[in-house]
Design a protein around this motif. Structure first.
Motif, PDB file in Angstrom:
ATOM      1  N   UNK A 145       0.832  -1.208   0.000  1.00 29.19           N
ATOM      2  CA  UNK A 145       0.000   0.000   0.000  1.00 29.19           C
ATOM      3  C   UNK A 145       0.862   1.250   0.000  1.00 29.19           C
ATOM      4  N   UNK A 146       1.943   1.232   0.766  1.00 29.31           N
ATOM      5  CA  UNK A 146       2.876   2.356   0.760  1.00 29.31           C
ATOM      6  C   UNK A 146       2.269   3.684   1.168  1.00 29.31           C
ATOM      7  N   UNK A 147       1.412   3.652   2.187  1.00 31.43           N
ATOM      8  CA  UNK A 147       0.820   4.918   2.647  1.00 31.43           C
ATOM      9  C   UNK A 147       1.914   5.823   3.212  1.00 31.43           C
ATOM     10  N   UNK A 148       1.978   7.072   2.761  1.00 30.66           N
ATOM     11  CA  UNK A 148       3.083   7.950   3.192  1.00 30.66           C
ATOM     12  C   UNK A 148       2.924   8.511   4.602  1.00 30.66           C
ATOM     13  N   UNK A 149       1.730   8.428   5.180  1.00 31.56           N
ATOM     14  CA  UNK A 149       1.532   8.990   6.512  1.00 31.56           C
ATOM     15  C   UNK A 149       0.398   8.268   7.243  1.00 31.56           C
ATOM     16  N   UNK A 150       0.324   8.512   8.548  1.00 33.78           N
ATOM     17  CA  UNK A 150      -0.738   7.980   9.400  1.00 33.78           C
ATOM     18  C   UNK A 150      -1.341   9.105  10.227  1.00 33.78           C
ATOM     19  N   UNK A 151      -2.637   8.980  10.493  1.00 35.57           N
ATOM     20  CA  UNK A 151      -3.281   9.892  11.426  1.00 35.57           C
ATOM     21  C   UNK A 151      -3.482   9.143  12.736  1.00 35.57           C
ATOM     22  N   UNK A 152      -2.900   9.647  13.817  1.00 33.43           N
ATOM     23  CA  UNK A 152      -3.036   9.031  15.135  1.00 33.43           C
ATOM     24  C   UNK A 152      -3.428  10.098  16.141  1.00 33.43           C
ATOM     25  N   UNK A 153      -4.552   9.888  16.813  1.00 30.64           N
ATOM     26  CA  UNK A 153      -5.036  10.856  17.812  1.00 30.64           C
ATOM     27  C   UNK A 153      -5.123  12.267  17.255  1.00 30.64           C
ATOM     28  N   UNK A 154      -5.568  12.335  16.021  1.00 26.98           N
ATOM     29  CA  UNK A 154      -5.758  13.647  15.411  1.00 26.98           C
ATOM     30  C   UNK A 154      -4.501  14.306  14.902  1.00 26.98           C
ATOM     31  N   UNK A 155      -3.372  13.603  14.975  1.00 35.40           N
ATOM     32  CA  UNK A 155      -2.102  14.166  14.503  1.00 35.40           C
ATOM     33  C   UNK A 155      -1.584  13.368  13.306  1.00 35.40           C
ATOM     34  N   UNK A 156      -0.947  14.066  12.394  1.00 33.06           N
ATOM     35  CA  UNK A 156      -0.433  13.453  11.181  1.00 33.06           C
ATOM     36  C   UNK A 156       1.041  13.091  11.368  1.00 33.06           C
TER      37      UNK A 156
END
Length: 340
Positions: A145-156
């Motif tokens: 998938x190679x997602x460039x980022x994650x959102x965790x607890x409202x933060x990127x």
């Protein structure tokens, strides 16, 4: 006319009187015909099996053949990636990766050490079996998938270029190893084979080494980077746990002095800090706008004052509200100690 007893009697017409039979005649029934001996077709002695023919009958070849079959059962999506979301897709991929592990063992691939997994947190260690290669479908899925980022607890949180590049290489290697295994299998089953068993073993081991090293390169930096992201996302929880410990120490110290209500400047400061952290946790845990972080310690202080001064007969509703505020704060502290 009669002859001696050794001659047969002949009538006037010249015929034998021995019922028309010659005395020297032997019937077919009396004749002992030689028995026919069945002739078995003689075949040439069996030709010794060639080295490749022997290999085709071995468990190693059966494992190779089964791996090709497992590859055929992988479920591809329209974008030429693999379906790892459905139960069937995950099961098919897991079986194929298990076959790769067995190939590494059988063909003596020089796989990389997994000592880096000792740095993993408990949440990740439970996913791995000690002493095993453990090619997890979750790792492959993140690579493809190679997602460039994650959102965790409202933060990127953005992944590093090293992680993304290693993920691309792993997904490419996953497709390459399938083609290599299939091509090698098809060469072995050809009528005219021009390869040796030793070359098969060496070729397979070489490509399995490359696949394993590519896997390790990605798994190591991907999981460690995930751990950093999670640690940063948990910083409010970690800070709240430490602050609550400091509050508990102050409470124990003051109670040892005989004080029921702790009202020192240090205690007030620590408790205000804990309530502020609680507000931050509340805001990131409820990103849809329901979580507030603007409720200060003065609300808890007011609730405690109301609970002491007002009896249930004076204002039951106000006292119940104050009690709920106190209980919410106490429950939060209990939860922190549970996760410590």
């Amino acid at each position: 006319m009669y002859s001696d007893g050794s001659e047969e009697e002949v009538d006037s017409e010249g015929k034998s009187s021995n019922n028309g039979k010659n005395a020297n005649y032997i019937s077919e029934d009396d004749f002992d015909l030689p028995k026919l001996i069945p002739i078995r077709a003689q075949t040439a002695p069996p030709r010794p099996l060639t080295e490749i023919e022997e290999f085709r009958r071995s468990p190693d070849f059966l494992l190779l053949e089964n791996t090709v079959m497992m590859s055929d059962h992988l479920k591809q999506r329209a974008d030429e990636k693999y379906d790892l979301d459905s139960e069937d897709g995950q099961r098919a991929c897991k079986r194929f990766l298990n076959q790769i592990e067995r190939l590494c063992e059988v063909f003596k691939a020089d796989c990389a050490a997994r000592t880096y997994r000792e740095q993993f947190s408990k949440a990740y260690k439970v996913l791995y079996k000690e002493g095993s290669l453990c090619y997890l479908t979750e790792i492959l899925d993140s690579a493809q998938e190679g997602f460039p980022y994650l959102w965790v607890n409202g933060e990127k949180y953005v992944f590093s270029h090293e992680v993304l590049d290693a993920g691309r290489k792993l997904f490419q290697q996953f497709r390459i190893i399938q083609n290599i295994i299939r091509n090698l299998y098809e060469r072995i089953i050809e009528d005219t084979v021009n390869i040796t068993v030793q070359s098969i073993i060496e070729d397979m081991a070489k490509h399995l080494d490359e696949f394993d090293q590519t896997w390790v390169n990605y798994e190591q930096i991907y999981v460690l980077e995930l751990m950093l992201i999670e640690a940063d996302a948990r910083r409010y929880i970690t800070e709240a746990i430490e602050t609550d410990k400091e509050l508990a120490q102050i409470e124990q110290k003051e109670k040892a002095r005989g004080r029921i209500v702790v009202d020192t400047a240090e205690y007030t400061e620590k408790r205000s800090k804990l309530i502020t952290i609680l507000g931050k946790i509340n805001s990131v845990a409820n990103p849809e706008g329901m979580g507030r972080d603007d409720l200060g310690s003065e609300i808890l202080l007011a609730a405690e004052g109301i609970f002491r001064r007002i009896s249930p007969t004076q204002s039951k509703a106000v006292r119940n509200l104050a009690e709920r505020i106190k209980k919410a704060f106490a429950d939060f502290k209990t939860l922190l100690r549970k996760y410590d």
